[in-house]
Design an enzyme around this catalytic site. Structure first.
Site, PDB file in Angstrom:
ATOM      1  N   SER A  35       0.837  -1.204   0.000  1.00 21.99           N
ATOM      2  CA  SER A  35       0.000   0.000   0.000  1.00 21.99           C
ATOM      3  C   SER A  35       0.869   1.251   0.000  1.00 21.99           C
ATOM      4  O   SER A  35       0.536   2.257  -0.645  1.00 21.99           O
ATOM      5  CB  SER A  35      -0.931   0.003   1.221  1.00 21.99           C
ATOM      6  N   ASP A  68       4.313   1.940  11.112  1.00 20.89           N
ATOM      7  CA  ASP A  68       4.111   0.514  11.427  1.00 20.89           C
ATOM      8  C   ASP A  68       5.188   0.111  12.432  1.00 20.89           C
ATOM      9  O   ASP A  68       6.353   0.458  12.247  1.00 20.89           O
ATOM     10  CB  ASP A  68       4.245  -0.332  10.148  1.00 20.89           C
ATOM     11  N   GLY A  77       3.809  -6.928  13.334  1.00 19.29           N
ATOM     12  CA  GLY A  77       2.633  -7.695  12.918  1.00 19.29           C
ATOM     13  C   GLY A  77       1.416  -7.461  13.790  1.00 19.29           C
ATOM     14  O   GLY A  77       1.520  -7.111  14.963  1.00 19.29           O
ATOM     15  N   SER A 121       1.408   3.037  16.444  1.00 18.89           N
ATOM     16  CA  SER A 121       0.656   4.162  15.908  1.00 18.89           C
ATOM     17  C   SER A 121       0.367   5.241  16.959  1.00 18.89           C
ATOM     18  O   SER A 121       0.513   6.440  16.687  1.00 18.89           O
ATOM     19  CB  SER A 121      -0.647   3.616  15.313  1.00 18.89           C
ATOM     20  N   HIS A 129      -6.599  -4.407  13.692  1.00 20.73           N
ATOM     21  CA  HIS A 129      -8.031  -4.488  13.394  1.00 20.73           C
ATOM     22  C   HIS A 129      -8.892  -4.816  14.616  1.00 20.73           C
ATOM     23  O   HIS A 129     -10.045  -5.219  14.476  1.00 20.73           O
ATOM     24  CB  HIS A 129      -8.274  -5.499  12.274  1.00 20.73           C
ATOM     25  N   HIS A 135      -9.350   0.570   5.127  1.00 21.41           N
ATOM     26  CA  HIS A 135      -9.293  -0.719   4.426  1.00 21.41           C
ATOM     27  C   HIS A 135     -10.010  -1.817   5.215  1.00 21.41           C
ATOM     28  O   HIS A 135     -10.151  -1.725   6.418  1.00 21.41           O
ATOM     29  CB  HIS A 135      -7.828  -1.139   4.206  1.00 21.41           C
ATOM     30  N   ASP A 136     -10.414  -2.834   4.482  1.00 19.30           N
ATOM     31  CA  ASP A 136     -11.061  -4.031   5.044  1.00 19.30           C
ATOM     32  C   ASP A 136     -12.480  -3.766   5.540  1.00 19.30           C
ATOM     33  O   ASP A 136     -12.844  -4.155   6.657  1.00 19.30           O
ATOM     34  CB  ASP A 136     -10.196  -4.667   6.154  1.00 19.30           C
TER      35      ASP A 136
HETATM   36  N1  SAH Z   1      -1.287  -2.034   4.183  1.00 18.76           N
HETATM   37  C1  SAH Z   1      -0.587  -3.306   4.142  1.00 18.76           C
HETATM   38  C2  SAH Z   1      -1.125  -4.341   5.111  1.00 18.76           C
HETATM   39  C3  SAH Z   1      -1.072  -3.915   6.542  1.00 18.76           C
HETATM   40  S1  SAH Z   1      -1.230  -5.289   7.646  1.00 18.76           S
HETATM   41  C4  SAH Z   1      -0.582  -3.844   2.707  1.00 18.76           C
HETATM   42  O1  SAH Z   1      -0.790  -3.100   1.761  1.00 18.76           O
HETATM   43  O2  SAH Z   1      -0.334  -5.017   2.493  1.00 18.76           O
HETATM   44  C5  SAH Z   1      -1.325  -4.448   9.178  1.00 18.76           C
HETATM   45  C6  SAH Z   1      -0.007  -3.855   9.673  1.00 18.76           C
HETATM   46  O3  SAH Z   1      -0.344  -3.043  10.779  1.00 18.76           O
HETATM   47  C7  SAH Z   1       1.023  -4.868  10.173  1.00 18.76           C
HETATM   48  O4  SAH Z   1       2.216  -4.731   9.462  1.00 18.76           O
HETATM   49  C8  SAH Z   1       1.206  -4.525  11.663  1.00 18.76           C
HETATM   50  O5  SAH Z   1       2.557  -4.596  12.099  1.00 18.76           O
HETATM   51  C9  SAH Z   1       0.704  -3.094  11.729  1.00 18.76           C
HETATM   52  N2  SAH Z   1       0.155  -2.710  13.030  1.00 18.76           N
HETATM   53  C10 SAH Z   1      -0.818  -3.334  13.739  1.00 18.76           C
HETATM   54  N3  SAH Z   1      -1.084  -2.664  14.869  1.00 18.76           N
HETATM   55  C11 SAH Z   1      -0.263  -1.585  14.876  1.00 18.76           C
HETATM   56  C12 SAH Z   1      -0.054  -0.495  15.792  1.00 18.76           C
HETATM   57  N4  SAH Z   1      -0.770  -0.395  16.933  1.00 18.76           N
HETATM   58  N5  SAH Z   1       0.879   0.414  15.499  1.00 18.76           N
HETATM   59  C13 SAH Z   1       1.608   0.325  14.355  1.00 18.76           C
HETATM   60  N6  SAH Z   1       1.451  -0.656  13.445  1.00 18.76           N
HETATM   61  C14 SAH Z   1       0.523  -1.607  13.709  1.00 18.76           C
HETATM   62 MG    MG Z   2      -5.969  -4.368   5.203  1.00 19.00          MG
END
Ligand code: SAH
Ligand code: MG
Length: 207
Positions: free
Chosen positions: A47, A66, A70, A119, A139, A164-165
């Site tokens: 993304s 990020d 994960g 975040s 999520h 997203h999602d």
């Molecule tokens: N946008 C990506 C998919 C993201 S998957 C794509 O295009 O494929 C979700 C990501 O959010 C993961 O890498 C995870 O490490 C990150 N994540 C989850 N909770 C988070 C948080 N509280 N702070 C920062 N990153 C987070």
């Molecule tokens: Mg997603």
């Protein structure tokens, strides 16, 4: 819009369809003419690259937040675990190496600003107005709602909020992202622009 990269973007690990990617690139192109983009949840950079594509046209940048450890579903034993991203030495997920390699191979080091942090921590002293916010991090209800509270408020008038999602039917996926979408609409501060597959686009209005 012809969104192409010097690498095969479909080979970049991630959770985004080509149509959703095109929508990200389009959104960054229209929304980031004066301001940068910020995404929560970069994973391996798929993304991020699409957003960067749209930002580059405007000589803008994308801040890519990020912690790279994960989400719940990426942990060992969970549905979306990828053993190749597991750091054996430190016994934890680490998507940052892969992320860096992908941004670099695609030639976007001049457009992507990685922020390797949770975040909420990255948001703590944030002051920069944003043209686009893309929410695709944790999520859980709590994570999604923190992301909305912490980042959407930095959007300028006319800025785009992308989520997203979105799964209207709970059978298809978790409900936290679509709950955010509904919550944003209920504030009357956002209007629906479009939905591309599971990617929703809202515009911050002037009310
Ligand atoms: N946008 C990506 C998919 C993201 S998957 C794509 O295009 O494929 C979700 C990501 O959010 C993961 O890498 C995870 O490490 C990150 N994540 C989850 N909770 C988070 C948080 N509280 N702070 C920062 N990153 C987070
Ligand atoms: Mg997603």
């Amino acid at each position: 819009m012809n969104v192409s990269f010097p690498i095969d973007i479909n080979q970049v690990k991630g959770f985004l369809s080509p149509a959703e990617g095109e929508t990200l690139a389009w959104a960054a192109r229209v929304a980031c003419q004066q301001h940068p983009a910020l995404e929560v949840g970069s994973y391996c950079g798929k993304s991020t690259l699409y957003l960067a594509h749209g930002c580059r046209v405007n000589n803008s940048v994308v801040f890519a937040v990020d912690h790279h450890e994960g989400s719940e579903e990426h942990q060992p034993g969970e549905q979306y675990h990828d053993a190749a991203l597991f750091d054996q030495q430190y016994q934890r997920m680490d998507s940052f190496r892969e992320f860096k390699a992908n941004i670099s191979k695609a030639g976007y080091n001049d457009t992507v600003v990685p922020i390797v942090a949770p975040s909420t921590l990255a948001a703590k002293h944030w002051r920069t107005p944003l043209g686009l916010v893309f929410i695709d991090g944790g999520h859980s209800e709590e994570a999604a709602s923190n992301d909305f509270d912490n980042w959407a408020k930095h959007l300028v008038e006319g800025g785009l909020l992308l989520i997203h999602d979105l799964f209207p039917d709970p059978k298809d996926g978790g409900q936290a992202p679509i709950n955010l979408w509904r919550r944003a609409l209920a504030t009357n501060l956002y209007k629906k622009v479009t939905i591309s597959e599971t990617l929703g686009v809202l515009v911050r209005t002037n009310t």
